[in-house]
Design an enzyme around this catalytic site. Structure first.
Site, PDB file in Angstrom:
ATOM      1  N   ARG A  23       0.852  -1.179   0.000  1.00 37.57           N
ATOM      2  CA  ARG A  23       0.000   0.000   0.000  1.00 37.57           C
ATOM      3  C   ARG A  23       0.892   1.233   0.000  1.00 37.57           C
ATOM      4  NH1 ARG A  23      -3.463  -2.722  -1.645  1.00 37.57           N
ATOM      5  NH2 ARG A  23      -5.528  -3.124  -0.756  1.00 37.57           N
TER       6      ARG A  23
ATOM      7  N   GLU B 217      -2.962   7.701  -4.234  1.00 33.43           N
ATOM      8  CA  GLU B 217      -3.366   7.238  -5.569  1.00 33.43           C
ATOM      9  C   GLU B 217      -4.600   7.971  -6.065  1.00 33.43           C
ATOM     10  OE1 GLU B 217      -1.922   2.736  -4.903  1.00 33.43           O
ATOM     11  OE2 GLU B 217      -3.783   2.928  -6.021  1.00 33.43           O
TER      12      GLU B 217
ATOM     13  N   HIS C  37      -0.851   0.260  -9.987  1.00 34.88           N
ATOM     14  CA  HIS C  37      -1.533  -0.657  -9.053  1.00 34.88           C
ATOM     15  C   HIS C  37      -2.155  -1.861  -9.798  1.00 34.88           C
ATOM     16  CE1 HIS C  37      -3.707  -0.813  -4.888  1.00 34.88           C
ATOM     17  NE2 HIS C  37      -3.421  -2.026  -5.337  1.00 34.88           N
TER      18      HIS C  37
HETATM   19  C1  DGY Z   1      -5.928  -5.828  -3.179  1.00 34.01           C
HETATM   20  O1  DGY Z   1      -6.700  -6.737  -3.507  1.00 34.01           O
HETATM   21  O2  DGY Z   1      -5.853  -5.435  -2.016  1.00 34.01           O
HETATM   22  C2  DGY Z   1      -5.067  -5.227  -4.247  1.00 34.01           C
HETATM   23  O3  DGY Z   1      -4.365  -4.132  -3.832  1.00 34.01           O
HETATM   24  C3  DGY Z   1      -5.860  -4.912  -5.482  1.00 34.01           C
HETATM   25  O4  DGY Z   1      -6.080  -6.106  -6.102  1.00 34.01           O
END
Ligand code: DGY
Length: 330
Positions: A244, A273, A291
């Site tokens: 993240r 983001e 992402h």
């Molecule tokens: C998640 O699933 O947490 C990813 O960051 C996006 O697929």
């Protein structure tokens, strides 16, 4: 019995839409709603369950007004949802674990290789007509074999990344749950026993040639990698983030990259983001992805299936298979 009503905040791929349509009256918004729109929809009394994306902020304010009984997140991560507030309000939260482990580990490995071998710079050189033939010192990068990969966290995705890295001849270290520390027995290492080594977070930072982040975003891990950590990394080190964005202080990272305090960064996620920290995009020693850790056709289909099944279960008053707070209704 009347059919349950499910709101889907953004179109999702099959098979989710077909599963949902067979079980419920479904409303699919054409594009992500704004926060006030989402609050109004969740408080409208119209829907039993809302199927959300990472971009949907399900915070305490929204939950205080919400009339839905469940939130099914189309993601394994759920830092967009205030789970404690949801539990307090008796609102169940679901996610999609397991199905995106390999795809995300592939992207971590791709970022390790891509930064080490300067793939973005090299690609740009060819496209811009600046490749004039083989040269002994053209685009020299860094080896990955024999180098140390440090994994921050040792959950599913970190382990899948370790597997790949071992295949590339890397030495693999991990810190199980930074910034704190905890014991890990050999029995917890399974197939990795004897192949990877647990170290403390500070050691991991100082000894990694590649430091790859695999922790959830929590108040403990926000800015886990800050200016202090960046200063303790090797000047030749590369930071990789598929977890993240806010786990890294992105402004401090840009500073560290610009001043050569670390050598490079491969990022799939960003602090705010889709905005990038000023000047990040100008830096040649970065590989920047939008992402896409879980972005394969089959993985997104599985995420769609799990999130739809979670939503249907919740709409029928059943605890879903992948509940983040299974006690929310008790
Ligand atoms: C998640 O699933 O947490 C990813 O960051 C996006 O697929």
């Amino acid at each position: 019995m009347s059919r349950p009503r499910i709101l889907v905040t953004t179109p999702i791929p099959e098979p989710g839409p077909s599963l949902l349509a067979a079980a419920a009256d479904v409303t699919v918004l054409e594009a992500s709603p704004s926060y006030p729109e989402l609050v109004a929809l969740c408080a409208s009394g119209t829907y039993d369950v809302v199927l959300t994306q990472l971009r949907d902020r399900i915070d305490a304010g929204l939950l205080a007004q919400a009339t839905v009984r469940g939130v099914s997140n189309f993601a394994v991560g759920y830092n967009n949802i205030d789970v404690a507030a949801a539990t307090e309000r008796g609102i169940m939260v679901g996610n999609t674990p397991g199905v995106l482990t390999d795809a995300t580990a592939d992207i971590a490995m791709l970022l390790i290789l891509g930064t080490a071998r300067r793939v973005v710079e090299a690609d740009r050189m060819v496209r811009e007509g600046r490749f004039h033939g083989w040269e002994p010192e053209l685009m020299l990068g860094t080896d990955v074999s024999g180098r140390t990969l440090g994994l921050a966290g040792f959950g599913r995705i970190a382990r899948a990344t370790a597997k790949r890295a071992l295949g590339f001849g890397m030495d693999v270290l991990f810190a199980p749950r930074p910034p704190g520390d905890r014991m890990v027995e050999d029995s917890e290492l399974g197939e990795f026993a004897g192949k990877v080594r647990k170290v403390e977070w500070d050691d991991l930072v100082a000894s990694s040639d590649f430091l790859s982040l695999h922790v959830p975003l929590t108040e403990d891990t926000r800015h886990l990698v800050d200016a202090g950590v960046l200063a303790r990394m090797k000047p030749s080190a590369i930071l990789v983030n598929t977890a993240r964005g806010p786990v890294v202080d992105e402004v401090a990272l840009v500073d560290a990259l610009r001043s050569g305090r670390i050598a490079g960064a491969g990022l799939d996620v960003y602090e705010e983001e889709p905005r990038l920290a000023p000047r990040l995009a100008e830096l040649p020693n970065t590989v920047l992805l939008p992402h896409i850790g879980s972005a394969t056709v089959s993985v997104r289909a599985e995420m769609s299936r799990l999130s739809a099944l979670n939503a249907i279960a919740m709409a029928r008053g059943r605890v879903p298979d992948h509940a983040v707070n299974p006690t929310a209704w008790s």
